[in-house]
Motif scaffolding. Structure first.
Motif, PDB file in Angstrom:
ATOM      1  N   MET A   1       0.844  -1.182   0.000  1.00  0.00           N
ATOM      2  CA  MET A   1       0.000   0.000   0.000  1.00  0.00           C
ATOM      3  C   MET A   1       0.890   1.247   0.000  1.00  0.00           C
ATOM      4  SD  MET A   1      -3.294   1.086   2.271  1.00  0.00           S
ATOM      5  CE  MET A   1      -2.715   0.759   3.889  1.00  0.00           C
ATOM      6  N   ILE A   2       0.460   2.280  -0.714  1.00  0.00           N
ATOM      7  CA  ILE A   2       1.220   3.522  -0.823  1.00  0.00           C
ATOM      8  C   ILE A   2       0.830   4.438   0.327  1.00  0.00           C
ATOM      9  CG2 ILE A   2       1.644   5.554  -2.233  1.00  0.00           C
ATOM     10  CD1 ILE A   2       1.033   3.873  -4.674  1.00  0.00           C
ATOM     11  N   LYS A   3       1.850   5.002   0.986  1.00  0.00           N
ATOM     12  CA  LYS A   3       1.597   5.959   2.050  1.00  0.00           C
ATOM     13  C   LYS A   3       1.309   7.334   1.433  1.00  0.00           C
ATOM     14  CE  LYS A   3       4.934   3.865   5.175  1.00  0.00           C
ATOM     15  NZ  LYS A   3       6.189   4.121   5.887  1.00  0.00           N
ATOM     16  N   HIS A   4       0.514   8.114   2.125  1.00  0.00           N
ATOM     17  CA  HIS A   4       0.216   9.466   1.649  1.00  0.00           C
ATOM     18  C   HIS A   4       1.475  10.322   1.600  1.00  0.00           C
ATOM     19  CE1 HIS A   4      -4.071   8.947   1.410  1.00  0.00           C
ATOM     20  NE2 HIS A   4      -4.085   8.425   2.624  1.00  0.00           N
ATOM     21  N   SER A   5       2.386  10.129   2.551  1.00  0.00           N
ATOM     22  CA  SER A   5       3.613  10.934   2.549  1.00  0.00           C
ATOM     23  C   SER A   5       4.473  10.614   1.332  1.00  0.00           C
ATOM     24  CB  SER A   5       4.405  10.700   3.832  1.00  0.00           C
ATOM     25  OG  SER A   5       4.753   9.328   3.956  1.00  0.00           O
ATOM     26  N   ASP A   6       4.439   9.360   0.861  1.00  0.00           N
ATOM     27  CA  ASP A   6       5.192   9.012  -0.350  1.00  0.00           C
ATOM     28  C   ASP A   6       4.603   9.711  -1.569  1.00  0.00           C
ATOM     29  OD1 ASP A   6       6.830   7.394   1.143  1.00  0.00           O
ATOM     30  OD2 ASP A   6       5.692   5.560   0.690  1.00  0.00           O
ATOM     31  N   MET A   7       3.295   9.801  -1.606  1.00  0.00           N
ATOM     32  CA  MET A   7       2.635  10.467  -2.734  1.00  0.00           C
ATOM     33  C   MET A   7       2.876  11.974  -2.700  1.00  0.00           C
ATOM     34  SD  MET A   7      -0.940   8.321  -2.748  1.00  0.00           S
ATOM     35  CE  MET A   7      -1.804   9.626  -3.517  1.00  0.00           C
ATOM     36  N   LEU A   8       2.929  12.544  -1.515  1.00  0.00           N
ATOM     37  CA  LEU A   8       3.083  13.977  -1.370  1.00  0.00           C
ATOM     38  C   LEU A   8       4.406  14.468  -1.954  1.00  0.00           C
ATOM     39  CD1 LEU A   8       1.977  16.631  -0.165  1.00  0.00           C
ATOM     40  CD2 LEU A   8       3.175  16.046   1.931  1.00  0.00           C
ATOM     41  N   PHE A   9       5.471  13.715  -1.756  1.00  0.00           N
ATOM     42  CA  PHE A   9       6.791  14.163  -2.180  1.00  0.00           C
ATOM     43  C   PHE A   9       7.251  13.506  -3.481  1.00  0.00           C
ATOM     44  CE2 PHE A   9       6.745  14.811   2.454  1.00  0.00           C
ATOM     45  CZ  PHE A   9       6.862  16.180   2.438  1.00  0.00           C
ATOM     46  N   SER A  10       6.357  12.848  -4.191  1.00  0.00           N
ATOM     47  CA  SER A  10       6.736  12.236  -5.463  1.00  0.00           C
ATOM     48  C   SER A  10       6.771  13.314  -6.549  1.00  0.00           C
ATOM     49  CB  SER A  10       5.765  11.128  -5.844  1.00  0.00           C
ATOM     50  OG  SER A  10       4.490  11.658  -6.073  1.00  0.00           O
ATOM     51  N   ASP A  11       7.551  13.059  -7.584  1.00  0.00           N
ATOM     52  CA  ASP A  11       7.664  14.004  -8.691  1.00  0.00           C
ATOM     53  C   ASP A  11       6.464  13.870  -9.611  1.00  0.00           C
ATOM     54  OD1 ASP A  11      10.097  14.984  -7.839  1.00  0.00           O
ATOM     55  OD2 ASP A  11      11.247  13.505  -8.979  1.00  0.00           O
ATOM     56  N   PHE A  12       5.985  14.994 -10.082  1.00  0.00           N
ATOM     57  CA  PHE A  12       4.896  14.995 -11.038  1.00  0.00           C
ATOM     58  C   PHE A  12       5.472  14.824 -12.434  1.00  0.00           C
ATOM     59  CE2 PHE A  12       3.025  17.449  -7.536  1.00  0.00           C
ATOM     60  CZ  PHE A  12       1.856  16.733  -7.368  1.00  0.00           C
ATOM     61  N   PRO A  13       4.710  14.259 -13.352  1.00  0.00           N
ATOM     62  CA  PRO A  13       5.212  14.140 -14.727  1.00  0.00           C
ATOM     63  C   PRO A  13       5.350  15.523 -15.354  1.00  0.00           C
ATOM     64  CG  PRO A  13       2.927  13.426 -14.587  1.00  0.00           C
ATOM     65  CD  PRO A  13       3.397  13.691 -13.187  1.00  0.00           C
TER      66      PRO A  13
END
Length: 61
Positions: free
Chosen positions: A1-13
């Motif tokens: 499962m993906i954590k919200h904090s991982d999604m927050l700091f991921s790079d956008f395309p």
């Protein structure tokens, strides 16, 4: 499962630069959901940059 904090700091395309020719090409398409985009009422990248610079120069009350 993906954590919200991982999604927050991921790079956008990367998104293509919005230029006047891109606005002209988009005016021939139909976008669902946004009246502003359908009517071409959005700024090019250069206009956004100028708007931000003007906004940052404004004095706060």
């Amino acid at each position: 499962m993906i954590k919200h904090s991982d999604m927050l700091f991921s790079d956008f395309p990367q998104v293509g630069k919005i230029t006047q020719s891109a606005k002209d090409a988009n005016s021939k398409r139909t976008f669902t959901g946004s009246v502003r985009i359908n009517n071409g009422q959005y700024r090019t990248d250069e206009q956004v940059k100028e708007y931000r610079e003007r906004s940052l120069k404004r004095s706060l009350p």
